[in-house]
Design a protein around this motif. Structure first.
Motif, PDB file in Angstrom:
ATOM      1  N   GLU A 224       0.883  -1.196  -0.016  1.00  0.00           N
ATOM      2  CA  GLU A 224       0.047   0.096  -0.166  1.00  0.00           C
ATOM      3  C   GLU A 224       0.950   1.105  -0.050  1.00  0.00           C
ATOM      4  N   PRO A 225       0.449   2.234  -0.674  1.00  0.00           N
ATOM      5  CA  PRO A 225       1.196   3.505  -0.502  1.00  0.00           C
ATOM      6  C   PRO A 225       1.162   4.104   0.793  1.00  0.00           C
ATOM      7  N   ALA A 226       2.741   4.632   1.185  1.00  0.00           N
ATOM      8  CA  ALA A 226       3.000   5.100   2.388  1.00  0.00           C
ATOM      9  C   ALA A 226       1.964   6.321   2.833  1.00  0.00           C
ATOM     10  N   ALA A 227       1.613   6.309   3.970  1.00  0.00           N
ATOM     11  CA  ALA A 227       0.697   7.245   4.606  1.00  0.00           C
ATOM     12  C   ALA A 227       1.453   8.246   5.591  1.00  0.00           C
ATOM     13  N   GLY A 228       1.011   9.449   5.706  1.00  0.00           N
ATOM     14  CA  GLY A 228       1.691  10.390   6.389  1.00  0.00           C
ATOM     15  C   GLY A 228       1.864   9.945   7.886  1.00  0.00           C
ATOM     16  N   THR A 229       0.795   8.909   8.413  1.00  0.00           N
ATOM     17  CA  THR A 229       0.527   8.593   9.603  1.00  0.00           C
ATOM     18  C   THR A 229       1.340   7.410  10.003  1.00  0.00           C
ATOM     19  N   ASP A 230       2.079   6.648   8.933  1.00  0.00           N
ATOM     20  CA  ASP A 230       2.664   5.506   9.474  1.00  0.00           C
ATOM     21  C   ASP A 230       3.821   5.950  10.379  1.00  0.00           C
ATOM     22  N   ILE A 231       4.099   5.043  11.121  1.00  0.00           N
ATOM     23  CA  ILE A 231       4.936   5.056  12.318  1.00  0.00           C
ATOM     24  C   ILE A 231       6.330   4.070  11.875  1.00  0.00           C
ATOM     25  N   ALA A 232       7.476   4.522  11.486  1.00  0.00           N
ATOM     26  CA  ALA A 232       8.634   3.381  11.250  1.00  0.00           C
ATOM     27  C   ALA A 232       8.940   2.974  12.365  1.00  0.00           C
ATOM     28  N   LEU A 233       9.595   1.801  12.348  1.00  0.00           N
ATOM     29  CA  LEU A 233       9.987   0.876  13.340  1.00  0.00           C
ATOM     30  C   LEU A 233      11.510   0.919  13.506  1.00  0.00           C
ATOM     31  N   PRO A 234      12.067   0.686  14.601  1.00  0.00           N
ATOM     32  CA  PRO A 234      13.389   0.541  14.719  1.00  0.00           C
ATOM     33  C   PRO A 234      13.982  -0.772  14.278  1.00  0.00           C
ATOM     34  N   VAL A 235      15.034  -0.780  13.400  1.00  0.00           N
ATOM     35  CA  VAL A 235      15.184  -1.996  12.643  1.00  0.00           C
ATOM     36  C   VAL A 235      16.510  -2.652  13.607  1.00  0.00           C
ATOM     37  N   PRO A 236      16.476  -3.833  14.065  1.00  0.00           N
ATOM     38  CA  PRO A 236      17.446  -4.453  14.819  1.00  0.00           C
ATOM     39  C   PRO A 236      18.664  -4.851  14.130  1.00  0.00           C
ATOM     40  N   ASP A 237      19.801  -5.087  14.801  1.00  0.00           N
ATOM     41  CA  ASP A 237      21.149  -5.323  13.985  1.00  0.00           C
ATOM     42  C   ASP A 237      20.931  -7.014  14.082  1.00  0.00           C
ATOM     43  N   LEU A 238      20.854  -7.498  12.817  1.00  0.00           N
ATOM     44  CA  LEU A 238      20.601  -8.923  12.885  1.00  0.00           C
ATOM     45  C   LEU A 238      22.182  -9.646  12.905  1.00  0.00           C
ATOM     46  N   ALA A 239      23.135  -8.998  12.563  1.00  0.00           N
ATOM     47  CA  ALA A 239      24.348  -9.451  12.606  1.00  0.00           C
ATOM     48  C   ALA A 239      24.838  -9.653  14.164  1.00  0.00           C
ATOM     49  N   ALA A 240      24.546  -8.587  15.148  1.00  0.00           N
ATOM     50  CA  ALA A 240      25.018  -8.908  16.449  1.00  0.00           C
ATOM     51  C   ALA A 240      23.992  -9.579  16.911  1.00  0.00           C
ATOM     52  N   LEU A 241      22.672  -9.939  16.515  1.00  0.00           N
ATOM     53  CA  LEU A 241      21.662 -10.947  17.194  1.00  0.00           C
ATOM     54  C   LEU A 241      22.087 -12.443  17.129  1.00  0.00           C
ATOM     55  N   ARG A 242      22.841 -12.403  15.656  1.00  0.00           N
ATOM     56  CA  ARG A 242      23.279 -13.916  15.543  1.00  0.00           C
ATOM     57  C   ARG A 242      24.554 -14.246  16.518  1.00  0.00           C
ATOM     58  N   ARG A 243      25.232 -13.207  17.047  1.00  0.00           N
ATOM     59  CA  ARG A 243      26.229 -13.244  17.991  1.00  0.00           C
ATOM     60  C   ARG A 243      25.785 -13.406  19.420  1.00  0.00           C
ATOM     61  N   ASP A 333       6.096  -4.936   4.568  1.00  0.00           N
ATOM     62  CA  ASP A 333       6.883  -4.590   3.347  1.00  0.00           C
ATOM     63  C   ASP A 333       7.789  -3.515   3.453  1.00  0.00           C
ATOM     64  N   ARG A 334       7.644  -2.533   4.615  1.00  0.00           N
ATOM     65  CA  ARG A 334       8.281  -1.439   4.940  1.00  0.00           C
ATOM     66  C   ARG A 334       8.549  -1.244   6.703  1.00  0.00           C
ATOM     67  N   HIS A 335       8.449  -2.468   7.205  1.00  0.00           N
ATOM     68  CA  HIS A 335       8.540  -2.410   8.769  1.00  0.00           C
ATOM     69  C   HIS A 335       8.044  -1.127   9.265  1.00  0.00           C
ATOM     70  N   ALA A 336       6.841  -0.778   9.282  1.00  0.00           N
ATOM     71  CA  ALA A 336       6.280   0.073   9.773  1.00  0.00           C
ATOM     72  C   ALA A 336       4.892  -0.299  10.439  1.00  0.00           C
ATOM     73  N   LEU A 337       4.292   0.820  11.360  1.00  0.00           N
ATOM     74  CA  LEU A 337       3.065   0.498  11.719  1.00  0.00           C
ATOM     75  C   LEU A 337       2.034   1.676  11.106  1.00  0.00           C
ATOM     76  N   ALA A 338       0.777   1.067  10.887  1.00  0.00           N
ATOM     77  CA  ALA A 338      -0.116   2.072  10.283  1.00  0.00           C
ATOM     78  C   ALA A 338      -1.274   2.382  11.535  1.00  0.00           C
ATOM     79  N   VAL A 339      -1.598   3.440  11.850  1.00  0.00           N
ATOM     80  CA  VAL A 339      -2.600   3.684  12.783  1.00  0.00           C
ATOM     81  C   VAL A 339      -4.024   3.215  12.377  1.00  0.00           C
ATOM     82  N   VAL A 340      -4.610   2.416  12.932  1.00  0.00           N
ATOM     83  CA  VAL A 340      -6.143   2.201  12.742  1.00  0.00           C
ATOM     84  C   VAL A 340      -6.981   2.909  13.409  1.00  0.00           C
ATOM     85  N   ASN A 341      -6.813   2.803  14.790  1.00  0.00           N
ATOM     86  CA  ASN A 341      -7.856   3.302  15.603  1.00  0.00           C
ATOM     87  C   ASN A 341      -7.374   3.794  16.923  1.00  0.00           C
TER      88      ASN A 341
END
Length: 449
Positions: A224-243, A333-341
């Motif tokens: 879906e197209p990005a909306a102005g109310t979408d909240i980007a989520l922090p992306v974890p460091d997968l390389a660090a998590l593997r260790r 698809d873009r690791h974010a939250l959309a406000v629903v309610n």
């Protein structure tokens, strides 16, 4: 004739701010707002059974307002809908879902062709015969055993007057069954296979029938197209998590359902890591032009039958550091939250239902609802679709369990749910998208700082 009456011995107490709290033996309490006294007036009038028309005469409210109120009392189980003849009661209908369809004016004409709904089940309940709806859980109790012949006679299309003649009271029963959607006009069967609907209605409350869709492309729908109310989520460091992550064997051995959570809520960073690890889109793969059965699909951390990924993650947030309370949809698809309610009423209803399901041990911080887009799997798998969706939901729940354990969080799958609560909170049509499973997530007790 159809009659309305109070369901059993009920106690009505004034209980601000709900105004009225209705309780009774072997039933959950019902709280109703009654600012203008209309609810109390209707309940008072129904101390004696009344027809719909009689109630209109006794409680004159604005046009349409009384009908809305009656339906509300019916679907919350405060009032029952029944029918009677000169010999006494014929049948009584009780409702389980707030989304149940009630049509008191649906009485078929005597010469009209009618047939039993494919979602109707005639069965024994204790020492009584009942007709039950898989569609929304409505139960019609037959007060006379001979009336079962009327129901059985509707398996094939029949003229209404002839079907009603199989037993005394048949005409009134036919009218009641039509009013609750268990008797319909003959025609091609549409909707989900009855066995799939029965499976769903036994696992949760609420409207469950998903519409059958026309054949179409199996390709996963574009983002879906990005909306102005979408909240980007922090992306974890997968390389660090593997260790640093604990070994899989340790995670599986220590995983437990956690129903008691800490006083300090989990953080937005933790929530982002959890969703990234269990539900994000890792890769998009196009259809193979050389194979006419191929379709575009995505790869994600958790598997899904046919890579359909029909389950969407909806989050009801009560307490999360860095995120306001509300209902959100995860956008994989873009690791974010959309406000629903962000209305607190549906939020409290969803959280409270999970709290009750967890034996009132601890109020959940975050509730994740897995919502199925039924047309995705139906297009590919037909009658097998719903069973595959339940398996996919089990895989998704276990993925959350294991990831939460590895992260030092608590998680517990919820054993019940209500499609009506989810539909009201999200505004989604339950015939297109329906919640099929839930899991709560939160900080562990003793982790408070």
């Amino acid at each position: 004739m159809l009659t309305l009456r109070l369901d059993g011995a009920l106690t009505v107490d004034n209980e601000p701010p709900a105004d009225l709290l209705i309780t009774g033996k072997d039933r959950d309490p019902v709280a109703l707002h009654d600012a203008d006294g209309s609810v109390a007036a209707v309940l008072g009038a129904l101390r004696r059974p009344s027809t719909w028309q009689q109630l209109h005469e006794q409680v004159p409210l604005g046009e349409g307002k009384l009908d809305v109120l009656i339906r509300r009392l019916l679907v919350t189980g405060v009032v029952t809908l029944g029918c009677a003849d000169e010999h006494g009661d014929v049948a009584t209908a009780r409702f389980r879902s707030r989304l149940a369809d009630v049509r008191p004016d649906a009485a078929p004409a005597g010469d009209q062709l009618v047939q039993l709904s494919p979602y109707a089940l005639l069965r024994r309940l204790d020492d009584r015969a009942v007709v039950e709806s898989a569609h929304d859980g409505t139960i019609v109790e037959l007060h006379r055993p001979a009336l079962a012949a009327v129901v059985a006679g509707l398996c094939a299309p029949a003229v209404a007057a002839a079907a009603a003649g199989h037993a005394p009271g048949g005409e009134q029963l036919l009218r009641l069954l039509a009013a609750v959607g268990l008797v319909i006009a003959p025609g091609p069967e549409t909707g989900r296979p009855p066995h799939a609907v029965w499976t769903h209605t036994r696992s949760r409350n609420g409207l469950v029938e998903l519409r059958t869709v026309a054949p179409g492309a199996l390709d996963e729908p574009p983002a879906e197209p990005a909306a102005g109310t979408d909240i980007a989520l922090p992306v974890p460091d997968l390389a660090a998590l593997r260790r640093t992550d604990p070994p899989l064997a340790e995670v599986m051995e220590t995983r437990r359902s956690v129903r008691r959570f800490g006083g300090t809520p989990l953080t937005l960073t933790q929530l982002g890591e959890l969703l990234h690890r269990v539900a994000r889109v890792q890769q998009r793969l196009p259809a193979d032009p050389a194979d006419d059965r191929s379709y575009a699909f995505t790869l994600r951390p958790a598997p899904s039958a046919g890579a359909m990924h029909e389950l969407d993650h909806y989050l009801t947030i009560r307490a999360c550091e860095g995120l306001a309370p509300g209902v959100y949809r995860y956008l994989p698809d873009r690791h974010a939250l959309a406000v629903v309610n962000r209305d607190p009423v549906p939020l409290v209803r969803l959280i409270n239902a999970a709290y009750l399901a967890l034996n009132r041990v601890s109020v959940p911080q975050v509730l994740i609802s897995l919502a199925a887009r039924g047309d995705r799997t139906t297009r590919k798998y037909g009658d097998l679709a719903y069973s595959l969706t339940l398996r996919n939901a089990g895989v998704a729940l276990q993925s959350v369990y294991l990831c939460a354990t590895a992260m030092g969080l608590g998680a517990c799958a919820v054993g019940s749910g209500d499609a009506a609560d989810f539909a009201e909170a999200t505004g989604l049509d339950p015939a297109e998208v329906s919640a099929v499973a839930e899991i709560v997530v939160g900080s562990l007790p003793g982790e408070d700082v």
